[in-house]
Write an enzyme that holds these catalytic residues in place. Sequence first.
Site, PDB file in Angstrom:
ATOM      1  N   GLU A 126       0.830  -1.204   0.000  1.00  7.30           N
ATOM      2  CA  GLU A 126       0.000   0.000   0.000  1.00  7.30           C
ATOM      3  C   GLU A 126       0.875   1.268   0.000  1.00  7.30           C
ATOM      4  O   GLU A 126       0.596   2.231   0.705  1.00  7.30           O
ATOM      5  CB  GLU A 126      -0.946   0.004   1.203  1.00  7.30           C
ATOM      6  CG  GLU A 126      -1.971  -1.110   1.179  1.00  7.30           C
ATOM      7  CD  GLU A 126      -3.009  -0.985   2.267  1.00  7.30           C
ATOM      8  OE1 GLU A 126      -4.173  -1.328   2.024  1.00  7.30           O
ATOM      9  OE2 GLU A 126      -2.664  -0.514   3.376  1.00  7.30           O
ATOM     10  N   GLU A 157      -6.833  -7.324  -0.518  1.00  9.28           N
ATOM     11  CA  GLU A 157      -7.318  -7.260   0.868  1.00  9.28           C
ATOM     12  C   GLU A 157      -8.814  -6.985   0.837  1.00  9.28           C
ATOM     13  O   GLU A 157      -9.244  -5.886   0.470  1.00  9.28           O
ATOM     14  CB  GLU A 157      -6.573  -6.190   1.670  1.00  9.28           C
ATOM     15  CG  GLU A 157      -5.111  -6.520   1.911  1.00  9.28           C
ATOM     16  CD  GLU A 157      -4.424  -5.557   2.881  1.00  9.28           C
ATOM     17  OE1 GLU A 157      -5.131  -4.733   3.509  1.00  9.28           O
ATOM     18  OE2 GLU A 157      -3.189  -5.634   3.005  1.00  9.28           O
TER      19      GLU A 157
END
Length: 605
Positions: free
Chosen positions: A178, A253
Site C-alpha cells: 500500500e 485485501e
Amino acid sequence: MLAFLLLLSASATKLQAQAVKHTFTLSDNAFLLDGKPFQIISGEMHYTRIPRGAWRQRMRMAKAMGLNTIGTYVFWNANEPQKGHYDFTGNNDIAEFVKIAREEGLWVILRPSPYVCAEWEFGGYPYWLEKEEGLQVRSTESKYLEAYHKYIMQIGKQLAPLQINHGGNILMVQIENEYGSYGADKKYLALNQKMFIEAGFDGQLYTCDPEDAIKNGHLPGLLPAINGVDDVARVKRLINENHDGKGPYYIAEWYPAWFDWWGEKHHTVPAEQYLTRLDKVLAAGISINMYMFHGGTTRGFMNGANYNDKEAYAPQVSSYDYDAPLDEAGNATDKFMKFRAVIEKYLPAGVALPEVPSAKPSMDIPAIHFTQTFGLFDQLPVVRLHTNPQTFEDLNQAYGFVLYRTTVAGGKTGTLKIDGLRDYGIIYINGKRTGILDRRLKQDSMQVTLPNGKVRIDILVENLGRINFGPYLLKNKKGITGKVLFDNTAVKNWYSYGLPLTNLNLHGKGIETGAGKPVIKKGGFDIKKPADTYLDLSNWGKGTVWINGHNLGRYWNIGPQQTIYVPAEWLKTGANDIEILELIKTEQNTISGLKTPVLNKLNPQ
C-alpha cells in the site's frame, strides 16, 4: 516387509508429487495455472500470530472453508530482531510455514515487506532502524536501502526456492505494501522490484493499494491489485486503468471485519453484510484474499498503534480475533460457515469440500493462587548515570519497559512534565505510586508534592507499540524522548534501567505487595490434558502474562479485551508455570481460565 514396501511407495509418491512443476502466468482476464484459468480464493493468516504447532490445523480449516491459497506477510522485526542477527526458528520459521501449506494442498501469496502495516509493531520494521541517524524508511535514502537489501537477501535464501516457477507453491510475491498511501516515488518502487529479483524472486510480482492510492503505489509493468473495494465494475476499472486495459483482477485485501484497540469497543460485522458481495465477486471470476481469514494473537509486545494529527495515539489489543471467519483459537464461526456456503457454489466440477472439523476442546481452570511475588524494581540491571533520560533506542532495547530514576531536593509542590512520553508512564515518589500519564489521553504532566529532604523520583515507562501506519513511522522512538521538567526547569542526572522482559530470570526473595510498586507474581497449576483456555483478567489492572515461558501478550482492564488466549500447544500435561507482571492492582493474587473469551467489555477510565 510388505508394510515397509508400502511406506516406501507412499514416500516416493509424495516426493514425486512435490517435484511436479507448475506454471503460473497472467492472461488479459485471468490467472493461468498450468495454462488454465485459476481463481485465487485466499485468506490471510500470519505465521507469527499462530503457535507453530497449530499451523497445520489452521491450514486444514482454510481448506474446509474452500480456500485454495493463503496469504501472509513476512515480518522484518521478527526475522531480524537485532541488526545482522537473523531468526528463522520456531514461530519465525516462515519457510516451514510455506512448506506445510504445500503439504496441505494450499498455494501461498507472499508479502515479504519491507513494510507490512498489519497492526504490527512499527509496521514490521525492526526498532533498530530508528537508531540510524538520517535513515528514512520507504525511501531511496542510502542507509535504509543498505539495511533493506541485506534483509531481503536473507528472505530470498529462505523463500525464493519455494516459488512455483522453482517447483514450490508460492504463486505471487508482493513488493512493498500500500505504498501509494504513503508516497509516490516510482524510483523507490523500482528499487524494490530490482532487489526482489536480485534476492531470487523472479516469478509473478504485484503491488496492492486502496482505491485512492493505486496510481501512486502501482509500478508500471507489474500487476496492480486493489484493497478494500469489492464492487465488480470498480475493481475491473481500477485495474484496467493501471494495467494497460487488462486484468487479471485481484482484490488483495477484502475485509470481513476489523481490529480492536485499547479503550474502544470490540468490532464485529455480521456475515450477512458480506454474502452478496462475496457472491458477486466470485461469480465475476475475480480473485480475492480475505484480510483476515484467521487473525490469531499478537503476542509479546508486538502490537502496533495508530496515530495522526487528528486522532489520538491508539495502541492495538493483543487479540487479533478480527471477527474473522476463523476465531482466535482457530475454530469455525458463523461467518466461516456462511462464507463456505458461498464459496462452495464456485468450486471446480468434481471438487467437494472436506468436512468442517469440530471445534477444538477448551477448558475452565479453577483459581490459580500465586505463591511468590517479586518486585519489578528489584530486578534492575547495572546502568550508568546520564544527564538526560535515555530512550529505548539509546539502550539498544526494542520493547518492554524502561525505569527512569533520579534524586532531587524536596520540600515543594509543582508541575512534573514529561516531554515526549512514549507511551505510558507511572510516577513514584520515594517508592510510592503518585500518578499515571497516558499518551492515549494526551497526558504529559501532573501536580506533585515533593516531601522534605532528598526525594527519589521513579518513572516507569511502557512502550505500548510503535505506530504502524502513516507519516509518523519515523517518529517512533520510545521511552522518555525529550526532557523531564519540574516547574519548567529540566531535571538532570537520570539512571535509565532497561527492562525488556524477554527472559524474566527472577532473582532475590519474594516480597509483600505494598505501595503500589509493580510486581511479578509467579505460580503454577496442574492439568490432566492440554486444551485451549482464556485467562480471566477482568479483576486485574494492567500488565503481561507468561505461560511456560511464552509471552501471551498484554492485558488492560479498560478493555475491550478482558481475557488472554492460552493455546493448548503451549500447555503441558501435569505441571505448568505462570508469571504475571501487574502494574496497577498489585494486591490481586488469583486467576482462573474460562472456556470462552471476553473481547467486548469496556470499563470506565
